[in-house]
Enzyme design. Structure first.
Site, PDB file in Angstrom:
ATOM      1  N   TYR A   1      -2.186  -0.106   9.916  1.00  0.00           N
ATOM      2  CA  TYR A   1      -2.343  -0.693   8.644  1.00  0.00           C
ATOM      3  C   TYR A   1      -0.792  -0.220   8.078  1.00  0.00           C
ATOM      4  O   TYR A   1      -0.269  -1.174   7.359  1.00  0.00           O
ATOM      5  CB  TYR A   1      -3.266  -0.192   8.083  1.00  0.00           C
ATOM      6  CG  TYR A   1      -3.448  -0.697   6.648  1.00  0.00           C
ATOM      7  CD1 TYR A   1      -3.821  -1.766   6.080  1.00  0.00           C
ATOM      8  CD2 TYR A   1      -3.198   0.484   5.436  1.00  0.00           C
ATOM      9  CE1 TYR A   1      -3.928  -2.138   4.693  1.00  0.00           C
ATOM     10  CE2 TYR A   1      -3.362   0.089   4.132  1.00  0.00           C
ATOM     11  CZ  TYR A   1      -3.655  -1.095   3.884  1.00  0.00           C
ATOM     12  OH  TYR A   1      -3.679  -1.456   2.442  1.00  0.00           O
TER      13      TYR A   1
ATOM     14  N   SER B   1       0.705  -1.135   0.089  1.00  0.00           N
ATOM     15  CA  SER B   1      -0.144  -0.178  -0.059  1.00  0.00           C
ATOM     16  C   SER B   1       0.694   1.193   0.058  1.00  0.00           C
ATOM     17  O   SER B   1       1.988   1.319   0.427  1.00  0.00           O
ATOM     18  CB  SER B   1      -0.645  -0.142   1.203  1.00  0.00           C
ATOM     19  OG  SER B   1      -1.544   1.181   1.408  1.00  0.00           O
TER      20      SER B   1
END
Length: 255
Positions: A152, A139
């Site tokens: 995250y 990501s």
């Protein structure tokens, strides 16, 4: 970009990005095993491509081994693994709570989902691979400190380090290991953060678009195209790389 008769397993196949990756691999000629926790969400996609539904949790070693047996019984080998399972955990974010109130249990959960959820499928499916390619999904949050998503971002950064480590470890077996790092795509988890009830961009959505040189959110097929390339002979000398698919987000300083 030809993957004719290659055998691929895609974890997280029920998600927006995972499903697009299944479409891309199948369009390139691959046979695809679709792995996710809920069989119902995989049936239509599997039927579309004559794929194999693999109901398994990426954190359950026994279920993963059962899925590997199913793939080998159907096609006899595994050439490609795409680790697309993962996601954020609401309790591992800040905003509603401060960093100092962040529960360590939530950090454990988001790291397990993203890092362990990449390690375990790789241990199980790559053990049956003789050459081929592994692609992990990272990501943009792994590269930049984005507000809210502390757990995250840290978990995806670990996935990228693991990708480079595996690229070295598995090279003698002829297995290439790379990752894609998507920027901002609209999905079930983040839609309410990016758009309000009228369909207009939220303040956060506007900030993201203003920081993305391409001036838009990404389309899932654009991640799929990058994955297909990394799995194909066109990327035969590419390993240990993290390919941003983010419309220039990671390249832009904001000024």
């Amino acid at each position: 970009m030809d993957l004719e008769d290659r055998v691929a397993v895609v974890t997280g196949a029920s998600g927006a990005l995972g499903g697009a990756i299944v479409d891309g691999l199948a369009a390139a000629g691959a046979h695809v095993g679709l792995l996710a926790r809920r069989r119902g969400r995989l049936k239509a996609l599997a039927a579309k491509h004559d794929g194999l539904v693999l109901e398994a949790d990426v954190l359950d070693h026994v279920q993963l081994e059962r899925a590997r047996v199913d793939v080998l019984e159907r096609w006899g080998r595994i050439d490609v693994l795409v680790n697309a399972a993962g996601g954020n955990v609401a309790a591992a974010t800040v905003g509603e709570r401060s960093f100092f109130e962040l529960p360590v249990e939530a950090l454990d959960e988001v790291v397990r989902l993203n890092l362990h959820g990449t390690v375990l499928p790789t241990q199980v499916f790559a053990a049956a691979m003789a050459g081929g390619a592994i692609v992990n999904v990272s990501s943009a949050a792994a590269h930049r400190a984005l507000t809210r998503v502390v757990g995250y971002g840290a978990a995806k950064a670990a996935v990228e380090n693991l990708t480079r480590w595996l690229a070295v470890e598995l090279a003698p077996r002829g297995i290439r290991v790379n990752a894609v790092a998507p920027g901002f795509f609209v999905g079930e988890q983040n839609r309410a953060l990016l758009f309000d009830e009228s369909g207009a961009l939220t303040a956060r959505g506007e900030r993201i678009i203003s920081a993305t040189p391409a001036g838009r959110f990404g389309e899932p097929r654009e991640v799929a195209d990058a994955v297909v390339w990394l799995c194909s002979a066109a990327a035969s000398f590419v390993t240990g790389a993290v390919v941003p698919v983010d419309g220039g987000f990671d390249a832009f300083s904001g000024v």
